[in-house]
Design a protein around this motif. Structure first.
Motif, short mmCIF file in Angstrom:
data_model
loop_
_atom_site.label_atom_id
_atom_site.label_comp_id
_atom_site.label_asym_id
_atom_site.label_seq_id
_atom_site.Cartn_x
_atom_site.Cartn_y
_atom_site.Cartn_z
N ASP A 41 0.78 -1.16 0.03
CA ASP A 41 0.21 0.05 -0.05
C ASP A 41 0.72 1.18 0.22
O ASP A 41 0.40 2.25 0.70
N ASP A 42 1.94 1.18 -0.73
CA ASP A 42 2.83 2.37 -0.82
C ASP A 42 2.95 2.92 -2.17
O ASP A 42 3.88 3.68 -2.46
N VAL A 43 2.05 2.49 -3.17
CA VAL A 43 2.16 2.84 -4.63
C VAL A 43 0.53 3.11 -5.04
O VAL A 43 -0.25 2.63 -4.47
N ASP A 44 0.51 3.77 -6.19
CA ASP A 44 -0.59 3.78 -7.03
C ASP A 44 -0.66 3.10 -8.32
O ASP A 44 -1.48 2.79 -8.74
N VAL A 45 0.61 3.10 -8.70
CA VAL A 45 0.76 2.32 -10.25
C VAL A 45 1.92 1.69 -10.01
O VAL A 45 3.24 2.12 -9.66
N LEU A 46 2.02 0.23 -10.30
CA LEU A 46 3.16 -0.83 -10.36
C LEU A 46 3.37 -1.29 -11.58
O LEU A 46 2.40 -1.62 -12.34
N TYR A 47 4.57 -1.13 -12.18
CA TYR A 47 4.73 -1.77 -13.57
C TYR A 47 6.35 -2.17 -13.45
O TYR A 47 6.99 -2.12 -12.48
N GLY A 48 6.46 -3.26 -14.59
CA GLY A 48 7.37 -3.96 -14.54
C GLY A 48 7.97 -4.21 -16.03
O GLY A 48 7.80 -3.49 -16.96
N ASP A 49 8.64 -5.48 -16.27
CA ASP A 49 9.27 -5.80 -17.58
C ASP A 49 8.30 -6.67 -18.17
O ASP A 49 7.57 -7.09 -17.84
N TRP A 50 8.58 -6.84 -19.42
CA TRP A 50 7.63 -7.68 -20.22
C TRP A 50 8.69 -8.36 -21.45
O TRP A 50 9.52 -8.16 -21.73
N ALA A 51 8.25 -9.47 -21.80
CA ALA A 51 8.76 -10.33 -22.95
C ALA A 51 7.85 -10.14 -24.32
O ALA A 51 6.70 -10.49 -24.20
N GLU A 52 8.58 -9.94 -25.29
CA GLU A 52 7.99 -10.11 -26.80
C GLU A 52 7.86 -11.51 -27.11
O GLU A 52 9.33 -12.14 -26.79
N VAL A 53 6.85 -11.99 -27.57
CA VAL A 53 6.85 -13.45 -27.93
C VAL A 53 6.20 -13.53 -29.29
O VAL A 53 5.44 -12.80 -29.75
N ASP A 54 6.43 -14.86 -29.88
CA ASP A 54 5.99 -15.27 -31.24
C ASP A 54 4.33 -15.78 -30.90
O ASP A 54 3.82 -15.79 -30.05
N LEU A 55 3.93 -16.10 -32.21
CA LEU A 55 2.68 -16.39 -32.19
C LEU A 55 2.45 -17.83 -31.58
O LEU A 55 1.46 -18.49 -31.05
N GLU A 56 3.57 -18.37 -31.10
CA GLU A 56 3.42 -19.77 -30.68
C GLU A 56 3.86 -19.54 -28.92
O GLU A 56 4.09 -20.60 -28.26
N GLY A 57 3.86 -18.26 -28.49
CA GLY A 57 4.33 -18.00 -27.32
C GLY A 57 5.83 -18.24 -26.90
O GLY A 57 6.22 -18.35 -25.96
N ARG A 58 6.54 -18.13 -27.87
CA ARG A 58 8.21 -18.41 -27.71
C ARG A 58 8.91 -16.88 -27.65
O ARG A 58 8.56 -16.10 -28.46
N LEU A 59 9.77 -16.72 -26.67
CA LEU A 59 10.42 -15.74 -26.38
C LEU A 59 11.19 -15.25 -27.71
O LEU A 59 11.82 -15.89 -28.39
N LEU A 60 11.00 -13.72 -27.89
CA LEU A 60 11.64 -13.12 -29.13
C LEU A 60 12.67 -12.24 -28.34
O LEU A 60 14.04 -12.14 -28.84
N ARG A 61 12.23 -11.46 -27.31
CA ARG A 61 13.07 -10.48 -26.59
C ARG A 61 12.57 -10.14 -25.35
O ARG A 61 11.40 -10.03 -25.20
#
Length: 298
Positions: free
Chosen positions: A114-134
């Motif tokens: 309860d010390d924040v209003d917006v929490l954000y992080g990192d993300w991964a780009e994936v292809d149509l099969e859900g495999r990591l691109l970057r």
């Protein structure tokens, strides 16, 4: 209209609600739905009246609150979903995105501080099969970078206090392609406390049907409109200074190092059957601090 306004008692006490706008996204929804199921979060899906098999998928998802009816676009669908949200906090997960295993449990624990209003992080780009691109690593919040550099806060890896989201009016329905940047700017103007955590929270599927890929000219028009409305002057030196600040912040938190390390297991699956050892291995490498939680879910 097809709807399921009540989807079980589990949503009545939800601390976190995940909002998903959808339209003809049947090929993506299984991974999206599975990534929220069993995490304790409420999941509200607003479909725009799809005829591609989306409805049967939603009918089979007994814990999901959903409707399928024509809407006026993504922002309208999100606002309709927000009206059904019970959670103190809200996550925004488009139909072609999914959360990584263990993330929603960790997020709910973190938000209870309860010390924040917006929490954000990192993300991964994936292809149509859900495999990591970057891997796309982020950095600590900077209003200057947000205004003059880039819209670096990723909607698929961001959680917002619902009270504040409703206070600023939710999503603007007259914005078609950059409703995320508009929302972050309005939340910043309202005094929201943004917090970054170096956790890879979600997978973002790259495909030709994405809004930003189909409406590049409209995006440029809306960017100019946002700059005018928010009084963002953009001389070259200010733009370059904001980009330099972003680079500096990523260097300090080792973002580029983590992105480079992820290249060594590019192609690894990030979504699949529960307990899939290849998925578990890839997720644990992206989020070693959540490895124990990911194994527990598998």
């Amino acid at each position: 209209m097809t709807s399921a306004p009540e989807a079980g008692s589990a949503t009545d006490t939800a601390f976190l609600t995940v909002l998903t706008p959808a339209f003809r996204a049947a090929s993506f929804l299984p991974a999206n739905l599975a990534s929220v199921a069993g995490t304790g979060a409420q999941h509200v899906v607003m479909d725009g009246g799809s005829d591609d098999g989306t409805v049967p998928l939603l009918e089979a998802a007994s814990s999901v609150v959903w409707r399928s009816e024509p809407d006026r676009g993504q922002s309208h669908a999100l606002n309709k979903a927000l009206a059904h949200a019970d959670g103190t906090w809200v996550g925004w997960l488009n139909a072609d995105e999914f959360y990584l295993p263990g993330v929603l449990e960790w997020v709910q624990e973190r938000l209870r501080a309860d010390d924040v209003d917006v929490l954000y992080g990192d993300w991964a780009e994936v292809d149509l099969e859900g495999r990591l691109l970057r891997l796309v690593a982020n950095h600590g919040y900077s209003a200057e970078v947000l205004r003059r550099g880039s819209c670096y806060v990723p909607s698929c890896a961001t959680f917002i206090r619902r009270e504040l989201l409703e206070q600023v009016g939710g999503w603007r329905e007259d914005i078609r392609t950059i409703m995320d940047w508009d929302l972050w700017l309005r939340l910043d103007a309202a005094g929201a406390r943004f917090r970054y955590e170096p956790v890879v929270m979600s997978g973002f599927t790259r495909h030709p049907g994405q809004v930003t890929a189909r409406f590049t000219e409209l995006t440029r028009v809306e960017q100019d409109r946002m700059r005018s409305e928010f009084g963002i002057d953009l001389p070259a030196w200010r733009h370059l200074a904001a980009r330099g600040r972003r680079i500096g912040r990523k260097l300090l938190n080792h973002g580029y190092v983590r992105e480079t390390a992820a290249r060594f297991f590019s192609g690894a699956p990030l979504t699949g059957q529960p307990g899939d050892p290849d998925v578990r291995k890839a997720v644990c490498r992206l989020n070693p601090e959540l490895a124990a939680r990911s194994v527990a879910r598998g």
